[in-house]
Motif scaffolding. Sequence first.
Motif, PDB file in Angstrom:
ATOM      1  N   ASN A 274      12.956  13.738  43.639  1.00  0.00           N
ATOM      2  CA  ASN A 274      11.447  13.191  43.402  1.00  0.00           C
ATOM      3  C   ASN A 274      11.013  13.115  41.853  1.00  0.00           C
ATOM      4  OD1 ASN A 274       8.896  13.262  42.832  1.00  0.00           O
ATOM      5  ND2 ASN A 274       8.574  13.472  44.691  1.00  0.00           N
ATOM      6  N   HIS A 275      11.314  12.026  41.520  1.00  0.00           N
ATOM      7  CA  HIS A 275      11.399  11.984  39.892  1.00  0.00           C
ATOM      8  C   HIS A 275      10.207  12.472  39.515  1.00  0.00           C
ATOM      9  CE1 HIS A 275      13.647   8.226  40.122  1.00  0.00           C
ATOM     10  NE2 HIS A 275      13.164   8.190  41.131  1.00  0.00           N
ATOM     11  N   ARG A 276       8.771  12.874  39.824  1.00  0.00           N
ATOM     12  CA  ARG A 276       7.824  13.717  39.463  1.00  0.00           C
ATOM     13  C   ARG A 276       7.020  13.902  40.567  1.00  0.00           C
ATOM     14  NH1 ARG A 276       5.759  15.124  34.417  1.00  0.00           N
ATOM     15  NH2 ARG A 276       3.404  15.296  34.470  1.00  0.00           N
ATOM     16  N   VAL A 277       5.668  15.170  40.601  1.00  0.00           N
ATOM     17  CA  VAL A 277       5.252  15.558  41.539  1.00  0.00           C
ATOM     18  C   VAL A 277       3.866  16.487  40.326  1.00  0.00           C
ATOM     19  CG1 VAL A 277       4.294  16.869  43.398  1.00  0.00           C
ATOM     20  CG2 VAL A 277       6.605  16.309  42.945  1.00  0.00           C
ATOM     21  N   GLU A 278       2.975  15.637  40.820  1.00  0.00           N
ATOM     22  CA  GLU A 278       1.433  16.013  39.735  1.00  0.00           C
ATOM     23  C   GLU A 278       0.881  16.149  40.397  1.00  0.00           C
ATOM     24  OE1 GLU A 278      -1.030  14.125  36.665  1.00  0.00           O
ATOM     25  OE2 GLU A 278       0.546  13.268  36.845  1.00  0.00           O
ATOM     26  N   LEU A 279      -0.669  17.242  40.676  1.00  0.00           N
ATOM     27  CA  LEU A 279      -1.207  17.933  41.351  1.00  0.00           C
ATOM     28  C   LEU A 279      -2.269  18.488  40.617  1.00  0.00           C
ATOM     29  CD1 LEU A 279       0.322  19.811  44.228  1.00  0.00           C
ATOM     30  CD2 LEU A 279       0.082  17.278  44.368  1.00  0.00           C
ATOM     31  N   VAL A 280      -3.444  18.185  40.644  1.00  0.00           N
ATOM     32  CA  VAL A 280      -4.570  18.639  40.225  1.00  0.00           C
ATOM     33  C   VAL A 280      -5.359  19.649  41.537  1.00  0.00           C
ATOM     34  CG1 VAL A 280      -6.468  18.150  38.835  1.00  0.00           C
ATOM     35  CG2 VAL A 280      -4.458  16.463  38.086  1.00  0.00           C
ATOM     36  N   ALA A 281      -5.680  20.741  40.656  1.00  0.00           N
ATOM     37  CA  ALA A 281      -6.471  21.455  41.840  1.00  0.00           C
ATOM     38  C   ALA A 281      -7.910  21.802  41.300  1.00  0.00           C
ATOM     39  CB  ALA A 281      -5.364  22.478  42.816  1.00  0.00           C
ATOM     40  N   ASP A 282      -8.267  21.634  42.258  1.00  0.00           N
ATOM     41  CA  ASP A 282      -9.996  22.323  41.805  1.00  0.00           C
ATOM     42  C   ASP A 282      -9.935  24.101  41.314  1.00  0.00           C
ATOM     43  OD1 ASP A 282     -12.851  22.433  41.586  1.00  0.00           O
ATOM     44  OD2 ASP A 282     -12.821  23.899  43.164  1.00  0.00           O
ATOM     45  N   ARG A 283     -10.546  24.834  40.671  1.00  0.00           N
ATOM     46  CA  ARG A 283      -9.965  25.840  40.509  1.00  0.00           C
ATOM     47  C   ARG A 283     -10.497  26.990  41.028  1.00  0.00           C
ATOM     48  NH1 ARG A 283     -12.464  26.056  34.208  1.00  0.00           N
ATOM     49  NH2 ARG A 283     -11.872  23.686  33.657  1.00  0.00           N
ATOM     50  N   ARG A 284     -11.571  26.567  41.561  1.00  0.00           N
ATOM     51  CA  ARG A 284     -11.793  27.596  42.492  1.00  0.00           C
ATOM     52  C   ARG A 284     -11.812  27.721  43.768  1.00  0.00           C
ATOM     53  NH1 ARG A 284     -18.671  29.159  42.488  1.00  0.00           N
ATOM     54  NH2 ARG A 284     -18.749  31.690  43.253  1.00  0.00           N
ATOM     55  N   THR A 285     -11.828  26.667  44.486  1.00  0.00           N
ATOM     56  CA  THR A 285     -11.252  26.031  45.873  1.00  0.00           C
ATOM     57  C   THR A 285     -10.359  25.974  46.419  1.00  0.00           C
ATOM     58  OG1 THR A 285     -11.762  24.073  46.019  1.00  0.00           O
ATOM     59  CG2 THR A 285     -13.506  24.931  45.995  1.00  0.00           C
ATOM     60  N   GLY A 286      -9.168  25.378  45.463  1.00  0.00           N
ATOM     61  CA  GLY A 286      -7.504  25.029  45.477  1.00  0.00           C
ATOM     62  C   GLY A 286      -7.853  23.585  46.327  1.00  0.00           C
ATOM     63  N   ARG A 287      -9.018  22.677  46.348  1.00  0.00           N
ATOM     64  CA  ARG A 287      -8.412  21.396  46.797  1.00  0.00           C
ATOM     65  C   ARG A 287      -7.563  20.967  45.591  1.00  0.00           C
ATOM     66  NH1 ARG A 287     -10.677  18.592  51.120  1.00  0.00           N
ATOM     67  NH2 ARG A 287     -12.996  20.682  51.083  1.00  0.00           N
ATOM     68  N   ILE A 288      -7.134  19.378  46.540  1.00  0.00           N
ATOM     69  CA  ILE A 288      -6.265  18.828  45.075  1.00  0.00           C
ATOM     70  C   ILE A 288      -7.199  17.338  45.721  1.00  0.00           C
ATOM     71  CG2 ILE A 288      -4.082  17.355  45.719  1.00  0.00           C
ATOM     72  CD1 ILE A 288      -2.874  19.858  46.782  1.00  0.00           C
ATOM     73  N   VAL A 289      -7.593  17.194  43.891  1.00  0.00           N
ATOM     74  CA  VAL A 289      -8.173  15.916  43.854  1.00  0.00           C
ATOM     75  C   VAL A 289      -7.779  15.664  42.861  1.00  0.00           C
ATOM     76  CG1 VAL A 289     -10.331  17.221  43.244  1.00  0.00           C
ATOM     77  CG2 VAL A 289      -9.112  16.983  41.538  1.00  0.00           C
ATOM     78  N   TYR A 290      -6.473  15.648  42.757  1.00  0.00           N
ATOM     79  CA  TYR A 290      -5.746  14.048  42.740  1.00  0.00           C
ATOM     80  C   TYR A 290      -4.404  14.687  42.635  1.00  0.00           C
ATOM     81  CZ  TYR A 290      -2.973  10.435  39.501  1.00  0.00           C
ATOM     82  OH  TYR A 290      -2.329  10.145  38.603  1.00  0.00           O
ATOM     83  N   ALA A 291      -3.320  13.575  43.394  1.00  0.00           N
ATOM     84  CA  ALA A 291      -1.329  13.930  43.448  1.00  0.00           C
ATOM     85  C   ALA A 291      -1.081  12.674  43.373  1.00  0.00           C
ATOM     86  CB  ALA A 291      -1.840  14.572  45.048  1.00  0.00           C
ATOM     87  N   ALA A 292       0.825  13.099  43.064  1.00  0.00           N
ATOM     88  CA  ALA A 292       1.627  11.940  42.104  1.00  0.00           C
ATOM     89  C   ALA A 292       2.278  12.715  43.013  1.00  0.00           C
ATOM     90  CB  ALA A 292       0.380  11.183  40.705  1.00  0.00           C
ATOM     91  N   THR A 293       3.088  11.150  43.069  1.00  0.00           N
ATOM     92  CA  THR A 293       4.992  11.934  43.898  1.00  0.00           C
ATOM     93  C   THR A 293       5.369  10.289  43.094  1.00  0.00           C
ATOM     94  OG1 THR A 293       6.081  12.972  45.482  1.00  0.00           O
ATOM     95  CG2 THR A 293       4.068  10.984  46.315  1.00  0.00           C
ATOM     96  N   GLY A 294       7.168  11.194  43.160  1.00  0.00           N
ATOM     97  CA  GLY A 294       7.967   9.449  43.359  1.00  0.00           C
ATOM     98  C   GLY A 294       9.222  10.274  43.732  1.00  0.00           C
ATOM     99  N   PRO A 295       9.725   9.786  44.947  1.00  0.00           N
ATOM    100  CA  PRO A 295      10.291  10.103  45.621  1.00  0.00           C
ATOM    101  C   PRO A 295      11.006   8.904  45.474  1.00  0.00           C
ATOM    102  CG  PRO A 295       7.860   8.698  47.352  1.00  0.00           C
ATOM    103  CD  PRO A 295       7.637   8.742  45.822  1.00  0.00           C
ATOM    104  N   ARG A 296      12.471  10.050  46.001  1.00  0.00           N
ATOM    105  CA  ARG A 296      13.634   8.891  45.986  1.00  0.00           C
ATOM    106  C   ARG A 296      15.249   9.266  47.024  1.00  0.00           C
ATOM    107  NH1 ARG A 296      17.113   5.543  42.633  1.00  0.00           N
ATOM    108  NH2 ARG A 296      19.521   5.817  43.359  1.00  0.00           N
ATOM    109  N   GLU A 297      14.804   8.809  47.721  1.00  0.00           N
ATOM    110  CA  GLU A 297      15.732   8.631  48.930  1.00  0.00           C
ATOM    111  C   GLU A 297      17.254   7.770  49.082  1.00  0.00           C
ATOM    112  OE1 GLU A 297      13.429   8.830  53.003  1.00  0.00           O
ATOM    113  OE2 GLU A 297      11.347   9.491  51.852  1.00  0.00           O
TER     114      GLU A 297
END
Length: 324
Positions: A204-227
């Motif tokens: 995976n080239h890059r995994v990026e997650l942005v989580a809400d501080r209080r609840t832990g809910r992921i509000v943004y996600a990006a992934t770069g898979p290579r198979e």
Amino acid sequence: MGLGTFLLVLAGLLAWYVEPRAARTSIGVDATTVFTGTGRHFDTAKTRTVGGRRLTITRQVRGDVAESERSGRAVWDVVTSVDTDATLPAADPHDALQWTQERWVTDRATNAPVHCCGERPVFEGEAYLKFPFGVRKRTYTWWDNTLGATVPLRFSGTAKVQGHEGYRFTGAVAPARTGSRLVPGRIVGQPKKGRVLAEEWYANHRVELVADRRTGRIVYAATGPRETLRAPGTTKDAAVLLDSEKIAFTPATQRAQVALARDDNARLTLLGTTLPIVAAAPGALLVLAGIFFVVRGRSGRRAPDGPGRPDPDSSPTSVETSTM
């Protein structure tokens, strides 16, 4: 004083007992998140890898409410598909480039994995579909279901998503073998062999997650898979099954996730801050007022100087006329 004491106790219960117990993972979740990006994939019709194609990852998460209530855990069924424009909308999951169905079971308070209730696959780590409540500025172990192992995601500062600020975490996955697949020999550079048990590799080239501080809910996600596929015993990729530098949440998915995070925050703030203040402020004033009136009432009472004596002007002998 009694009413004031009651309100102060109520404020404490709301802030330190009710609100922490309200921070629980939902069991009635029914959400769909969509990732889009461009990249390469193996075209089975052309038996070769084609590039510059739009790729879409669709993830549907539904809570099994009955099983969750029975077990006391959060039981979520997750269906993920990877598609091209040609396979969307997918009438049959077999049309997709990839399709998986999983069941995730977690502790509703800690988000830790729980191995029960038909969980599949068995997974570990601290984060996957969400982070624990009260996200901190540290490294978390994120479960990568393609890798079948955890990946460290490091805290990388804050980021704003649709105007909502959260904690940003990033990481990457080095190439690792994940399995084997029987394929025609020509696909992995061995045309003289009819069928070859090729090695499946993932990175995976890059995994990026942005989580809400209080609840832990992921509000943004990006992934770069290579198979990729490799011929047995070789060290170079012979065929690319899927490769993208970045596939990320669509703007619509970002807005939906932010709206849910804000709603969750509003509920927790109401229980943990607003209602306790509304109860504590008048409660404190009532207690102080009660103390004031009690003290004032006591100070206003004076002890008599001595035994009571009748007023000579009002005694019977002074007001009655003499009969003599």
